[in-house]
Structure formats: C-alpha cells, structure tokens
Design a protein around this motif. Structure first.
Motif, mmCIF file in Angstrom:
data_model
loop_
_atom_site.group_PDB
_atom_site.id
_atom_site.type_symbol
_atom_site.label_atom_id
_atom_site.label_comp_id
_atom_site.label_asym_id
_atom_site.label_seq_id
_atom_site.Cartn_x
_atom_site.Cartn_y
_atom_site.Cartn_z
ATOM 1 N N ALA A 1 0.854 -1.193 0.000
ATOM 2 C CA ALA A 1 0.000 0.000 0.000
ATOM 3 C C ALA A 1 0.889 1.242 0.000
ATOM 4 C CB ALA A 1 -0.928 0.017 1.212
ATOM 5 N N ALA A 2 0.543 2.206 -0.859
ATOM 6 C CA ALA A 2 1.276 3.469 -0.943
ATOM 7 C C ALA A 2 0.354 4.583 -0.466
ATOM 8 C CB ALA A 2 1.720 3.727 -2.383
ATOM 9 N N TYR A 3 0.885 5.463 0.372
ATOM 10 C CA TYR A 3 0.086 6.533 0.972
ATOM 11 C C TYR A 3 0.706 7.893 0.644
ATOM 12 C CZ TYR A 3 -1.528 2.646 3.920
ATOM 13 O OH TYR A 3 -2.023 1.450 4.374
ATOM 14 N N GLU A 4 -0.136 8.815 0.184
ATOM 15 C CA GLU A 4 0.307 10.191 -0.054
ATOM 16 C C GLU A 4 -0.727 11.140 0.533
ATOM 17 O OE1 GLU A 4 1.921 13.137 -3.577
ATOM 18 O OE2 GLU A 4 0.492 11.559 -4.095
ATOM 19 N N ARG A 5 -0.294 11.948 1.486
ATOM 20 C CA ARG A 5 -1.214 12.901 2.123
ATOM 21 C C ARG A 5 -1.311 14.147 1.243
ATOM 22 N NH1 ARG A 5 -0.226 14.010 8.312
ATOM 23 N NH2 ARG A 5 -1.015 11.874 8.354
ATOM 24 N N VAL A 6 -2.473 14.374 0.689
ATOM 25 C CA VAL A 6 -2.681 15.484 -0.250
ATOM 26 C C VAL A 6 -3.830 16.391 0.165
ATOM 27 C CG1 VAL A 6 -1.712 14.230 -2.212
ATOM 28 C CG2 VAL A 6 -4.164 14.056 -1.725
ATOM 29 N N GLY A 7 -4.506 16.082 1.259
ATOM 30 C CA GLY A 7 -5.696 16.825 1.651
ATOM 31 C C GLY A 7 -6.949 16.080 1.235
ATOM 32 N N ALA A 8 -8.003 16.166 2.041
ATOM 33 C CA ALA A 8 -9.209 15.366 1.801
ATOM 34 C C ALA A 8 -9.845 15.661 0.447
ATOM 35 C CB ALA A 8 -10.217 15.610 2.926
ATOM 36 N N ARG A 9 -9.975 16.933 0.103
ATOM 37 C CA ARG A 9 -10.637 17.285 -1.160
ATOM 38 C C ARG A 9 -9.844 16.792 -2.357
ATOM 39 N NH1 ARG A 9 -12.205 23.448 -3.151
ATOM 40 N NH2 ARG A 9 -13.127 22.824 -5.148
ATOM 41 N N ARG A 10 -8.534 17.038 -2.330
ATOM 42 C CA ARG A 10 -7.704 16.610 -3.471
ATOM 43 C C ARG A 10 -7.645 15.085 -3.572
ATOM 44 N NH1 ARG A 10 -4.453 17.885 -7.364
ATOM 45 N NH2 ARG A 10 -2.441 16.858 -7.665
ATOM 46 N N ALA A 11 -7.598 14.409 -2.445
ATOM 47 C CA ALA A 11 -7.576 12.945 -2.477
ATOM 48 C C ALA A 11 -8.830 12.409 -3.173
ATOM 49 C CB ALA A 11 -7.464 12.391 -1.059
ATOM 50 N N ARG A 12 -9.989 12.997 -2.853
ATOM 51 C CA ARG A 12 -11.235 12.557 -3.506
ATOM 52 C C ARG A 12 -11.201 12.858 -5.005
ATOM 53 N NH1 ARG A 12 -13.489 14.963 1.170
ATOM 54 N NH2 ARG A 12 -14.128 16.790 -0.063
ATOM 55 N N GLN A 13 -10.670 14.027 -5.375
ATOM 56 C CA GLN A 13 -10.607 14.400 -6.790
ATOM 57 C C GLN A 13 -9.710 13.446 -7.574
ATOM 58 O OE1 GLN A 13 -9.217 18.445 -6.512
ATOM 59 N NE2 GLN A 13 -11.294 19.304 -6.520
ATOM 60 N N ILE A 14 -8.550 13.128 -7.011
ATOM 61 C CA ILE A 14 -7.624 12.232 -7.716
ATOM 62 C C ILE A 14 -8.223 10.838 -7.855
ATOM 63 C CG2 ILE A 14 -5.359 11.107 -7.591
ATOM 64 C CD1 ILE A 14 -4.357 13.618 -6.128
ATOM 65 N N ALA A 15 -8.838 10.329 -6.781
ATOM 66 C CA ALA A 15 -9.442 8.995 -6.836
ATOM 67 C C ALA A 15 -10.568 8.945 -7.860
ATOM 68 C CB ALA A 15 -9.964 8.612 -5.456
ATOM 69 N N ALA A 16 -11.321 10.057 -7.996
ATOM 70 C CA ALA A 16 -12.434 10.086 -8.944
ATOM 71 C C ALA A 16 -11.949 10.229 -10.385
ATOM 72 C CB ALA A 16 -13.383 11.235 -8.601
ATOM 73 N N ARG A 17 -10.889 11.002 -10.597
ATOM 74 C CA ARG A 17 -10.411 11.265 -11.964
ATOM 75 C C ARG A 17 -9.415 10.224 -12.462
ATOM 76 N NH1 ARG A 17 -8.111 17.170 -12.405
ATOM 77 N NH2 ARG A 17 -7.035 16.481 -10.525
ATOM 78 N N GLY A 18 -8.812 9.484 -11.533
ATOM 79 C CA GLY A 18 -7.772 8.547 -11.936
ATOM 80 C C GLY A 18 -8.295 7.438 -12.833
#
Length: 369
Positions: free
Chosen positions: A259-276
C-alpha cells in the motif's frame, strides 16, 4: 506587483488634482519601498536579496533568498532579524555565492538556515543587482560552504557552479562538530579531494552525495518493521519538499500486500481517486501491476493498494527507486511519488528474510526473453 502599487496612488490622486509630476514621484516612492522590502544589503559585506512575488511562489512554491558577497560577522544577525520580521520565511530556497568571509559567521548562518527548515542551492545573483559582479557562475568557498551545509535540503552544484573548502578541509574541532551536527561526514569530505594544503578543494556531485553533504531535496528514508509477528510488516517512509511518502508491505502466505500513501488533503484525495483512470507501481522507472482500480481516498490521504507476487518481492525491496502513481484520462494528469530507499537496504534485507521464513514462496518462473 507594480499594478498593485500604482492603483492606490491613482485612486488617491484623482480627487485632489494630483499633477503628473506628483503622481510619478509617488509611484517612484512606492517602488523604492517595494525594493526595500525585498533587499537588505551591507555594502562591505553579505548582501541579502529576497524574491517572493506571485510568479516565483507559483512556480517554485517557496520564496527565493540570494546571499552573495563577503560573509561578514554581522551577516547572521541581519539574516536573523529578517527571519523574525517575516521577510525570510521558513522553508525558503537559499541561493549562495560567496568566495570569502568569516567561517564562524558562515556556521551561524547555517544554523539559522537549518532552524528555518530551508533549502540551499548555489546560485549567482542577477547582474543588475548591486554588487553582483559579472560572473554567471556561483562559487561557494569556506564560510559559504558551511552556510550551504545548513540547508535541510541541499542541492548538488550543477553546470559551472562550484562548492569547495580551502585545505585542510574541516580541520578544526568546531568545524568537524558543526558538519556532524548537519549530518555531513567530515572524513568523507576529506577523502573526496586530493588538493594541496592552501588550495581550494572543489567537490563534485557524487562525492557530496556519498558524504551526505547533499540530498537533492530528499531526506534519508526510514524503515521500521515488525518481524516477530506471524505476519511480518514493513513501513518505509521518505520526506521530501512535497511532504512525507509512505509504503507499507505485509507478507501473508501466498500473497504480499503493498500500500502506498500520499497525504494530499481530503478534497484533493477525492478528486484524484475520482479522476484517476489507471494506477500502478514503478520500479526503477519500469511500470508494474497497472490496473484501473485499487485507488481510494481515505481521509486526507490518497491510497494505492496492490497484491504483489511474493516471488518478486526482491525486485520491490531492492529497487533503486519505488514509485506509486495515478494517471488520469489525459497525459496531463498524473499524481504520485517516488521513494529512494538508499540507506535503508540493510533493514529491507532483514525484512525480506523474515517474510521468507513466515511465508515461503515457490521459485519464480523464468520470464520470457
């Protein structure tokens, strides 16, 4: 920035019959005040120039501070005053170019730079700045080199820029103690040069890396593990200027979980997961285990998970670089990080053998040529 200065002056002058000459003088005074806010100099000593305009902050992410000229005894005091006044911010990029100066003052500057969590580079001042001279190459010698080693992140010299010490290198006890406090090995520095006493010993990028004198924006990785459990686990982390990056590995019979973890902020994390559109790992730049799923937002952290073939664990643990990335539907979108595990290989080896003992795997198949 100039527009921001001019507009208030125009507004003040419109209702008062302000003459053109008055307006010009007012703008000139505003611009002089602006220069005073970004530059602090001692004509006979170190000059300090701060650049923190919007473009610099947008592109570099941090203010840029140029230190050039002779490092005088009063330089640390002036630098500290600017830190306390907020004119030099924590995390700033410090660019150094100085061929002479007081060694104790250089060390004091280095301690202040480290206190502020700043990054150091070699960099010549612009020709238009007072006292800049004509050289476009930065030379950082003795007092300047000690200041350079104060950087939390230190970039190796590139191009025609040069970093060096006059022999003997770090000859005094205070000098050795200072370098060791900055995680620089004095013995490695000494071994990296064959200059004669009295000559300047110039250092290349490779010897500086070996001595721990530069890190090119990354702190050494840390590896902690639990090998007493029936299910051994590893936590590998590295901090760079973008933050802390984390990789965990858990060994179970028949499969290895990564598992790889990158702390980017809650909003950005949701955006990346949705757009990826695709996520994957990279070993030495080679893409492995690409998939259209396995990415999630957990609080303020982006998480990439994979089941990794146990027989290929040796490739993962002993790669020169380990990356975890998410691609978007266009080539312009990519997010992730790369860990450089150099310096943690001894602990990774212990963990590898613990995994083998806990959950042995069959020999891996030969890959088709």
């Amino acid at each position: 920035m100039v527009e921001g200065l001019v507009k208030p002056v125009l507004q003040r002058g419109q209702g008062r019959g302000c003459s053109l000459l008055q307006w010009v003088l007012a703008v000139a005074l505003c611009m002089l005040g602006s220069v005073a806010n970004v530059a602090h100099a001692n004509a006979s000593g170190l000059r300090i120039r701060v650049i923190r305009d919007r473009l610099t902050l947008a592109v570099a992410g941090h203010p840029q501070v140029y230190l050039y000229g002779r490092i005088d005894q009063g330089a640390p005091r002036r630098f500290e005053q600017m830190m306390r006044a907020g004119r030099i911010s924590p995390g700033s990029d410090i660019y150094l170019s100085s061929r002479e100066g007081d060694v104790a003052a250089g060390m004091a500057l280095g301690r202040l730079i480290r206190q502020g969590g700043m990054a150091t580079h070699l960099g010549a001042p612009r020709k238009t700045w007072p006292g800049a001279g004509h050289s476009r190459s930065a030379l950082c010698v003795d007092a300047c080199a000690y200041a350079f080693f104060g950087g939390l992140y230190r970039w190796a010299p590139s191009g025609s820029d040069r970093l060096g010490f006059t022999r003997p290198v770090a000859g005094s006890a205070p000098a050795r103690a200072y370098l060791q406090s900055m995680q620089v090995d004095p013995a490695e520095l000494l071994a990296a040069t064959d200059a004669e006493p009295g000559d300047v010993a110039w250092f290349g990028a490779e010897p500086l890396l070996k001595a721990g004198a530069v890190n090119n924006g990354r702190l050494p990785p840390t590896a902690t593990y639990d090998i007493a459990s029936p299910i051994p686990s590893l936590d590998l982390r590295q901090v760079d200027r973008k933050g802390e990056h984390r990789l965990t590995i858990t060994c179970r019979p028949g499969r290895t979980e990564v598992a790889a973890y990158e702390r980017v902020g809650a909003r950005r994390a949701r955006q990346i997961a949705a757009r990826g559109a695709r996520s994957y790992l990279q070993l030495d730049g080679r893409t492995v285990l690409p998939a259209n799923d396995g990415v999630s937002a957990e609080g303020d952290t982006l998480v990439i998970r994979r089941d990794y073939p146990p027989s290929d664990l040796v490739d993962l643990l002993f790669a020169g670089t380990i990356g975890a990335w998410v691609d978007g539907r266009s080539a312009a979108f990519r997010d992730g990080f790369t860990i450089h595990p150099w310096g943690a290989y001894a602990r990774l080896k212990v963990f590898y053998h613990a995994c083998w003992r806990a959950a042995p795997w069959p020999p891996r198949m030969k890959k088709a040529s």
